[in-house]
Design a protein around this motif. Sequence first.
Motif, PDB file in Angstrom:
ATOM      1  N   GLU A 264       7.390  -2.890   4.882  1.00  0.00           N
ATOM      2  CA  GLU A 264       7.292  -2.968   6.301  1.00  0.00           C
ATOM      3  C   GLU A 264       5.822  -3.240   6.658  1.00  0.00           C
ATOM      4  N   VAL A 265       4.775  -2.431   5.986  1.00  0.00           N
ATOM      5  CA  VAL A 265       3.515  -2.960   6.001  1.00  0.00           C
ATOM      6  C   VAL A 265       3.112  -4.350   5.876  1.00  0.00           C
ATOM      7  N   ALA A 266       3.779  -4.598   4.773  1.00  0.00           N
ATOM      8  CA  ALA A 266       3.483  -6.311   4.507  1.00  0.00           C
ATOM      9  C   ALA A 266       3.959  -7.102   5.470  1.00  0.00           C
ATOM     10  N   ALA A 267       5.206  -6.866   6.148  1.00  0.00           N
ATOM     11  CA  ALA A 267       5.796  -7.565   7.381  1.00  0.00           C
ATOM     12  C   ALA A 267       5.044  -7.551   8.461  1.00  0.00           C
ATOM     13  N   GLU A 268       4.233  -6.305   8.712  1.00  0.00           N
ATOM     14  CA  GLU A 268       3.804  -6.447   9.963  1.00  0.00           C
ATOM     15  C   GLU A 268       2.269  -6.994  10.002  1.00  0.00           C
ATOM     16  N   VAL A 269       1.455  -6.698   8.848  1.00  0.00           N
ATOM     17  CA  VAL A 269       0.161  -6.918   8.654  1.00  0.00           C
ATOM     18  C   VAL A 269      -0.337  -7.969   7.723  1.00  0.00           C
ATOM     19  N   VAL A 270       0.369  -8.309   6.650  1.00  0.00           N
ATOM     20  CA  VAL A 270       0.125  -9.067   5.590  1.00  0.00           C
ATOM     21  C   VAL A 270       0.672 -10.379   6.047  1.00  0.00           C
ATOM     22  N   THR A 271       2.014 -10.631   5.900  1.00  0.00           N
ATOM     23  CA  THR A 271       2.794 -11.756   6.212  1.00  0.00           C
ATOM     24  C   THR A 271       2.280 -12.609   7.277  1.00  0.00           C
ATOM     25  N   PRO A 272       2.315 -12.142   8.502  1.00  0.00           N
ATOM     26  CA  PRO A 272       1.631 -12.870   9.651  1.00  0.00           C
ATOM     27  C   PRO A 272       0.434 -13.551   9.545  1.00  0.00           C
TER      28      PRO A 272
ATOM     29  N   GLY B  60      -1.281 -17.991   5.689  1.00  0.00           N
ATOM     30  CA  GLY B  60      -1.438 -19.470   6.455  1.00  0.00           C
ATOM     31  C   GLY B  60      -2.050 -19.519   7.589  1.00  0.00           C
ATOM     32  N   HIS B  61      -2.563 -18.197   8.192  1.00  0.00           N
ATOM     33  CA  HIS B  61      -3.023 -18.226   9.536  1.00  0.00           C
ATOM     34  C   HIS B  61      -4.053 -17.372   9.791  1.00  0.00           C
ATOM     35  N   LEU B  62      -5.064 -17.183   8.471  1.00  0.00           N
ATOM     36  CA  LEU B  62      -6.328 -16.337   8.537  1.00  0.00           C
ATOM     37  C   LEU B  62      -7.355 -17.164   9.276  1.00  0.00           C
TER      38      LEU B  62
ATOM     39  N   ALA C  58      -6.200  -8.531   6.036  1.00  0.00           N
ATOM     40  CA  ALA C  58      -4.927  -8.232   5.665  1.00  0.00           C
ATOM     41  C   ALA C  58      -5.012  -7.113   4.752  1.00  0.00           C
ATOM     42  N   ASP C  59      -5.837  -7.182   3.578  1.00  0.00           N
ATOM     43  CA  ASP C  59      -6.260  -6.095   2.810  1.00  0.00           C
ATOM     44  C   ASP C  59      -6.605  -4.950   3.551  1.00  0.00           C
ATOM     45  N   ARG C  60      -7.621  -4.914   4.399  1.00  0.00           N
ATOM     46  CA  ARG C  60      -8.259  -3.841   4.973  1.00  0.00           C
ATOM     47  C   ARG C  60      -6.963  -2.990   5.563  1.00  0.00           C
ATOM     48  N   GLU C  61      -6.234  -3.627   6.359  1.00  0.00           N
ATOM     49  CA  GLU C  61      -5.467  -2.958   7.281  1.00  0.00           C
ATOM     50  C   GLU C  61      -4.181  -2.427   6.691  1.00  0.00           C
ATOM     51  N   ALA C  62      -3.482  -3.431   5.708  1.00  0.00           N
ATOM     52  CA  ALA C  62      -2.604  -2.813   4.726  1.00  0.00           C
ATOM     53  C   ALA C  62      -2.905  -1.539   4.111  1.00  0.00           C
TER      54      ALA C  62
ATOM     55  N   VAL D 106      -3.482  -6.290  -1.121  1.00  0.00           N
ATOM     56  CA  VAL D 106      -3.179  -7.596  -1.333  1.00  0.00           C
ATOM     57  C   VAL D 106      -3.493  -8.046  -2.888  1.00  0.00           C
ATOM     58  N   ASP D 107      -2.896  -7.853  -3.453  1.00  0.00           N
ATOM     59  CA  ASP D 107      -3.332  -8.194  -5.254  1.00  0.00           C
ATOM     60  C   ASP D 107      -2.966  -9.826  -4.885  1.00  0.00           C
ATOM     61  N   GLY D 108      -4.039 -10.390  -5.549  1.00  0.00           N
ATOM     62  CA  GLY D 108      -4.104 -11.889  -5.525  1.00  0.00           C
ATOM     63  C   GLY D 108      -4.643 -12.390  -4.134  1.00  0.00           C
ATOM     64  N   THR D 109      -5.729 -11.775  -3.782  1.00  0.00           N
ATOM     65  CA  THR D 109      -6.277 -12.128  -2.529  1.00  0.00           C
ATOM     66  C   THR D 109      -6.569 -13.509  -2.299  1.00  0.00           C
ATOM     67  N   ARG D 110      -7.219 -13.923  -3.415  1.00  0.00           N
ATOM     68  CA  ARG D 110      -7.576 -15.346  -3.385  1.00  0.00           C
ATOM     69  C   ARG D 110      -6.469 -16.232  -3.324  1.00  0.00           C
TER      70      ARG D 110
END
Length: 262
Positions: free
Chosen positions: A12-20, A23-25, A42-46, A91-95
């Motif tokens: 749920e957290v990924a769907a709300e703060v990571v995936t959005p 490609g849009h950072l 995304a790292d910090r908020e998740a 977010v593992d694999g941030t790069r």
Amino acid sequence: MDTDDVLRLIQEVAAEVVTPRFGHLTDDEVGEKGPGDLVTAADREAEARIGEALRRAYPSALVLGEEAVADDAGLLDAFRTADHAFTLDPVDGTRNFVHGSPDHAVMVAELRAGEVVRSWIWQPQHEAAYVAERGAGAWRDGERLQRPPVAADLHGVTGRRSWVGRALGTLRALELTWVCCGVDYPKLVEGAADYAVFGSTKPWDHAPGSLLLTEAGGAVGHFDGTAYRPQQDPPFGLVAAADAEVLALVRGLAGALPLPRR
């Protein structure tokens, strides 16, 4: 929280703060903790949201988040002696995430008395959920995982770029991993490689996948022959392998790899 609850939390957290943000950072959502060590909003908020939920459910447990350690290295000292702890990599694999690769993951591991007892890896772009429980097995999307037999010509990978192209003894030259432990360990379990050698041994990177791999029949250990335990101040170098025989072979050859000064 039961095992399914934690999985739903990270999904749920990924769907709300990571995936959005994938490609849009925006430029102001990407920074560095150190030279080349990226961090995003995304790292910090998740991490904040998952960590808060875990602390609420387990008030006496220590939650070791990757981003929190960047701000307070003393958390690692507390983690090493904690009887009950969680590791959290938001977010593992941030790069990979920043550069548009789907090979990134959200990872959590639970430790009791120094042993990883449960772990979760969610790959939001691949929509793959990996869950392991000590003594109960490893699972992908509800299906039991078992490491397939090793290849006759062992296929090795490494996350350390300076080791790519090096051969251990007569084994094939090392290739680059997927540069994300939340993808590397599942790939090892599923047979895409037979072993991986890592330099860095940060607990939030390796605790989740180590349980997934060992519960599927694999083995994990340090170059010097010691067992992998996330709470120990580790020696440099880690081998994750398809089975105990491959682990013994590879770490017997890993001394050929150039190690940094400690």
